[in-house]
Scaffold this active site. Sequence first.
Site, mmCIF file in Angstrom:
data_model
loop_
_atom_site.group_PDB
_atom_site.id
_atom_site.type_symbol
_atom_site.label_atom_id
_atom_site.label_comp_id
_atom_site.label_asym_id
_atom_site.label_seq_id
_atom_site.Cartn_x
_atom_site.Cartn_y
_atom_site.Cartn_z
ATOM 1 N N MET A 92 0.849 -1.191 0.000
ATOM 2 C CA MET A 92 0.000 0.000 0.000
ATOM 3 C C MET A 92 0.893 1.253 0.000
ATOM 4 O O MET A 92 0.442 2.345 0.338
ATOM 5 C CB MET A 92 -0.938 -0.020 1.197
ATOM 6 C CG MET A 92 -1.875 -1.230 1.143
ATOM 7 S SD MET A 92 -3.421 -1.003 2.005
ATOM 8 C CE MET A 92 -2.854 -0.772 3.665
ATOM 9 N N GLY A 93 2.155 1.074 -0.373
ATOM 10 C CA GLY A 93 3.051 2.220 -0.500
ATOM 11 C C GLY A 93 3.631 2.675 0.820
ATOM 12 O O GLY A 93 3.588 1.962 1.818
ATOM 13 N N TYR A 94 4.205 3.885 0.795
ATOM 14 C CA TYR A 94 4.944 4.458 1.926
ATOM 15 C C TYR A 94 6.018 3.448 2.356
ATOM 16 O O TYR A 94 6.084 3.012 3.496
ATOM 17 C CB TYR A 94 4.012 4.815 3.092
ATOM 18 C CG TYR A 94 4.547 5.988 3.892
ATOM 19 C CD1 TYR A 94 4.620 7.256 3.320
ATOM 20 C CD2 TYR A 94 5.012 5.837 5.189
ATOM 21 C CE1 TYR A 94 5.133 8.341 4.020
ATOM 22 C CE2 TYR A 94 5.530 6.917 5.896
ATOM 23 C CZ TYR A 94 5.576 8.157 5.299
ATOM 24 O OH TYR A 94 6.100 9.237 5.994
ATOM 25 N N ARG B 237 2.687 2.567 9.536
ATOM 26 C CA ARG B 237 1.919 3.261 10.575
ATOM 27 C C ARG B 237 2.811 3.823 11.687
ATOM 28 O O ARG B 237 2.344 4.642 12.488
ATOM 29 C CB ARG B 237 0.856 2.342 11.169
ATOM 30 C CG ARG B 237 -0.271 2.050 10.193
ATOM 31 C CD ARG B 237 -1.437 1.344 10.839
ATOM 32 N NE ARG B 237 -2.595 1.329 9.963
ATOM 33 C CZ ARG B 237 -2.935 0.298 9.188
ATOM 34 N NH1 ARG B 237 -2.206 -0.802 9.173
ATOM 35 N NH2 ARG B 237 -4.007 0.375 8.423
ATOM 36 N N HIS C 189 9.488 -3.381 3.378
ATOM 37 C CA HIS C 189 9.097 -3.628 1.975
ATOM 38 C C HIS C 189 10.342 -3.889 1.118
ATOM 39 O O HIS C 189 10.332 -4.761 0.247
ATOM 40 C CB HIS C 189 8.372 -2.416 1.381
ATOM 41 C CG HIS C 189 7.100 -2.046 2.073
ATOM 42 N ND1 HIS C 189 6.959 -0.894 2.813
ATOM 43 C CD2 HIS C 189 5.908 -2.680 2.134
ATOM 44 C CE1 HIS C 189 5.724 -0.818 3.285
ATOM 45 N NE2 HIS C 189 5.066 -1.894 2.897
ATOM 46 N N MET D 74 9.135 -2.682 11.732
ATOM 47 C CA MET D 74 8.870 -1.587 10.791
ATOM 48 C C MET D 74 7.445 -1.670 10.265
ATOM 49 O O MET D 74 6.929 -2.755 9.998
ATOM 50 C CB MET D 74 9.861 -1.656 9.645
ATOM 51 C CG MET D 74 11.242 -1.304 10.124
ATOM 52 S SD MET D 74 12.272 -0.762 8.788
ATOM 53 C CE MET D 74 13.799 -0.534 9.678
ATOM 54 N N GLY E 140 4.932 -9.963 3.825
ATOM 55 C CA GLY E 140 5.712 -9.889 5.065
ATOM 56 C C GLY E 140 5.099 -10.731 6.185
ATOM 57 O O GLY E 140 3.871 -10.859 6.278
ATOM 58 N N GLN F 253 -10.262 -2.879 2.502
ATOM 59 C CA GLN F 253 -9.745 -3.559 3.691
ATOM 60 C C GLN F 253 -9.738 -2.650 4.918
ATOM 61 O O GLN F 253 -9.218 -3.017 5.961
ATOM 62 C CB GLN F 253 -8.361 -4.150 3.431
ATOM 63 C CG GLN F 253 -7.236 -3.151 3.230
ATOM 64 C CD GLN F 253 -5.957 -3.834 2.762
ATOM 65 O OE1 GLN F 253 -5.850 -4.296 1.620
ATOM 66 N NE2 GLN F 253 -4.963 -3.895 3.616
HETATM 67 O O1 PAF Z 1 0.012 -5.842 3.356
HETATM 68 C C1 PAF Z 1 -0.447 -4.917 2.657
HETATM 69 O O2 PAF Z 1 0.193 -3.898 2.427
HETATM 70 C C2 PAF Z 1 -1.845 -5.058 2.073
HETATM 71 O O3 PAF Z 1 -2.698 -5.699 2.953
HETATM 72 C C3 PAF Z 1 -1.856 -5.722 0.702
HETATM 73 C C4 PAF Z 1 -1.372 -7.150 0.760
HETATM 74 C C5 PAF Z 1 -0.997 -4.936 -0.279
HETATM 75 C C6 PAF Z 1 -3.284 -5.759 0.140
HETATM 76 O O4 PAF Z 1 -3.822 -4.482 0.023
#
Ligand code: PAF
Length: 283
Positions: free
Chosen positions: A30-32, A187, A37, A184, A147, A61
């Site tokens: 979801m970026g950031y 949030r 990541h 990490m 993760g 979600q």
């Molecule tokens: O873990 C996340 O960042 C999200 O839940 C995912 C897997 C990208 C689905 O939106």
Amino acid sequence: MEILKTKRLMQQWSRARKKKGKTICFVPTMGYLHQGHISLLEKGKPLCDELVLSIFVNPSQFGPNEDLDAYPMDIDNDLRLAAVAGVTAVFLPQKEDIYPPHFQTRICLDSLPHHLCGMSRPVHFGGVATVVTKLFHIVMPDVAIFGKKDFQQLQIIRQMTWDLDFNIEIMGGEIVREKDGLAMSSRNAYLTADQRKSALSLSRSLHMAGQVIAKGEKNPLVIEKEISCFIQSFPQTRIEYISFCDPATLETVGVIDKQILLALAVQVGKTRLIDNVLIDPPQ
Ligand code: PAF
């Protein structure tokens, strides 16, 4: 690195790569982006010919009172980090492309989503399973990496992939921690300096539990009492759950006589943090 902003372009890109016999590794986010990541991208880079990252803050979600509108974003930095990590394509869709008007299908699993985070986030895992299904159809990966900090999510994706016969290998990436132990998370950006100190109560209590189990304690209730007092001794903390459970089913265990998952969710100020560890009892 190519940036693909529609599902049609992403599918065309993947189809063209597959036609040439290329394999695709996929890291959905979801970026950031943070080091957690990046470690997933680093794990994926040598596995396949192509490395695809998606950045999509998935509305389905998030529950009505959750942080969807405030979710942190920094696309320019994400793209810079992705390029450095060797990503070959970034999928950056718009909400309307993923959820067009009249969208009405949702993936739901019978039991895994009802434990741990699912107890307070009833819509969360349905939204995750649905968007991941769509992303799998759009990106068409051979391997996908998630993760282990979101252990429940990883188990749900594994189960769904198995149940729905996706021909995709699901891999878990290790939890990446700050030097002082904080797992990490995007949030963490919400935490004030004082809350950041209180956030350490999660990783420290997991460590404490490991030590108590290593000394032979088998009763989860005894350890739960100890770590809940410990967490509550930090200002601005509110425990949502402390769960000693079976790593495969996520069902609570009554005695620690084989490997368990200890999973925590704690509200620190207004920020909900999670962390977990797998613990083996002494032989
Ligand atoms: O873990 C996340 O960042 C999200 O839940 C995912 C897997 C990208 C689905 O939106």
